[in-house]
Design a protein around this motif. Structure first.
Motif, short mmCIF file in Angstrom:
data_model
loop_
_atom_site.label_atom_id
_atom_site.label_comp_id
_atom_site.label_asym_id
_atom_site.label_seq_id
_atom_site.Cartn_x
_atom_site.Cartn_y
_atom_site.Cartn_z
N GLU A 114 0.83 -1.20 0.00
CA GLU A 114 0.00 0.00 0.00
C GLU A 114 0.87 1.25 0.00
N ARG A 115 1.94 1.26 0.79
CA ARG A 115 2.84 2.42 0.81
C ARG A 115 3.58 2.57 -0.52
N LEU A 116 3.93 1.44 -1.14
CA LEU A 116 4.59 1.49 -2.44
C LEU A 116 3.67 2.10 -3.50
N LEU A 117 2.40 1.74 -3.46
CA LEU A 117 1.44 2.34 -4.40
C LEU A 117 1.30 3.84 -4.15
N ASN A 118 1.26 4.26 -2.88
CA ASN A 118 1.19 5.68 -2.59
C ASN A 118 2.45 6.40 -3.07
N LEU A 119 3.59 5.75 -2.94
CA LEU A 119 4.84 6.33 -3.44
C LEU A 119 4.80 6.47 -4.95
N TRP A 120 4.24 5.49 -5.62
CA TRP A 120 4.11 5.54 -7.07
C TRP A 120 3.21 6.70 -7.49
N VAL A 121 2.12 6.91 -6.77
CA VAL A 121 1.22 8.02 -7.07
C VAL A 121 1.93 9.35 -6.83
N LEU A 122 2.71 9.44 -5.75
CA LEU A 122 3.47 10.66 -5.50
C LEU A 122 4.44 10.95 -6.65
N ALA A 123 5.11 9.92 -7.13
CA ALA A 123 6.06 10.10 -8.23
C ALA A 123 5.34 10.47 -9.52
N THR A 125 2.62 12.12 -9.86
CA THR A 125 2.07 13.47 -9.80
C THR A 125 3.15 14.53 -9.63
N GLY A 126 4.42 14.13 -9.63
CA GLY A 126 5.52 15.08 -9.58
C GLY A 126 5.80 15.65 -8.21
N GLN A 127 5.34 14.99 -7.18
CA GLN A 127 5.62 15.47 -5.82
C GLN A 127 6.99 14.97 -5.38
N PRO A 128 7.59 15.67 -4.42
CA PRO A 128 8.94 15.25 -3.98
C PRO A 128 8.90 13.88 -3.29
N MET A 129 9.97 13.14 -3.48
CA MET A 129 10.07 11.82 -2.87
C MET A 129 10.34 11.95 -1.37
N PRO A 130 9.65 11.16 -0.56
CA PRO A 130 9.87 11.23 0.89
C PRO A 130 11.18 10.54 1.28
N PHE A 131 11.59 10.81 2.51
CA PHE A 131 12.80 10.19 3.04
C PHE A 131 12.51 8.76 3.48
N LEU A 132 13.51 8.07 4.00
CA LEU A 132 13.34 6.68 4.44
C LEU A 132 12.36 6.55 5.60
N ILE A 133 12.13 7.62 6.32
CA ILE A 133 11.18 7.58 7.44
C ILE A 133 9.76 7.29 6.94
N TYR A 134 9.56 7.41 5.64
CA TYR A 134 8.27 7.13 5.00
C TYR A 134 7.82 5.68 5.26
N TRP A 135 8.76 4.77 5.46
CA TRP A 135 8.45 3.35 5.62
C TRP A 135 8.23 2.95 7.08
N VAL A 136 8.50 3.83 8.03
CA VAL A 136 8.36 3.51 9.45
C VAL A 136 6.92 3.15 9.84
N PRO A 137 5.89 3.82 9.31
CA PRO A 137 4.52 3.43 9.71
C PRO A 137 4.17 1.97 9.41
N THR A 138 4.79 1.39 8.41
CA THR A 138 4.51 -0.02 8.15
C THR A 138 5.05 -0.90 9.27
N LEU A 139 6.21 -0.53 9.80
CA LEU A 139 6.75 -1.29 10.94
C LEU A 139 5.87 -1.12 12.18
N LEU A 140 5.34 0.08 12.36
CA LEU A 140 4.42 0.29 13.48
C LEU A 140 3.14 -0.54 13.29
N GLY A 141 2.69 -0.65 12.05
CA GLY A 141 1.54 -1.50 11.76
C GLY A 141 1.81 -2.95 12.07
N LEU A 142 3.03 -3.40 11.79
CA LEU A 142 3.45 -4.76 12.13
C LEU A 142 3.37 -4.98 13.63
N LEU A 143 3.82 -4.01 14.41
CA LEU A 143 3.81 -4.14 15.86
C LEU A 143 2.41 -3.99 16.46
#
Length: 162
Positions: A114-123, A125-143
């Motif tokens: 789901e985050r990868l699809l959101n990243l694809w949509v961001l790219a 639409t020409g929006q700036p790419m987020p930093f690596l912290i963008y993936w942290v919510p998935t780890l929180l979802g795991l926990l």
């Protein structure tokens, strides 16, 4: 044989509304990047446990509501949630047999998709790419998955939904 009306629909709606509220709740700038994907987690829970009541179209509608509430590109979250809902509904009979920690890993993979699809949509639409912290919510979802699973399962049993 009488067909009783389905029960517990209000619980699904209430849990989605709480998740939507948690998703758009204002937070400080430094903490906002660590916000768990509440709507995706609740969507995955209902798709895995009652796929006959909550499926791809319900996830799509939930994603549209999230798009409107968060002010993001219309359809961005709807695309991601409907795709992960499809994966959850298709594999729900297998996944429900797994121990809770293995279910959490499956949920984590779907959250990454789901985050990868959101990243694809961001790219796209020409929006700036987020930093690596963008993936942290998935780890929180795991926990958070085991806790969310236990809470929603208990509530679902009390109302006769799960």
């Amino acid at each position: 044989m009488t067909d009783a009306p389905p029960r517990g629909g209000w619980l699904i709606l209430a849990s989605l509304l709480v998740a939507l509220f948690l998703e758009i709740l204002p937070m400080p700038v430094g903490v906002d990047a660590f916000r768990p994907p509440w709507v995706a987690l609740v969507t995955l829970y209902w798709c895995l446990n009652v796929p006959e009541r909550f499926g791809v179209f319900s996830a799509f509608a939930t994603g549209l509501a999230l798009d409107v509430a968060s002010g993001s590109l219309f359809g961005q979250h709807a695309l991601g949630l409907s795709l992960i809902a499809y994966g959850a509904v298709e594999l729900h009979q297998r996944i429900r047999l797994f121990p809770l920690w293995q279910q959490a890993l499956f949920v984590w993979v779907l959250l990454l998709v789901e985050r990868l699809l959101n990243l694809w949509v961001l790219a796209a639409t020409g929006q700036p790419m987020p930093f690596l912290i963008y993936w942290v919510p998935t780890l929180l979802g795991l926990l958070l998955w085991p806790w969310l699973f236990v809470i929603l399962s208990d509530l679902g049993r009390r109302v006769g939904l799960v």
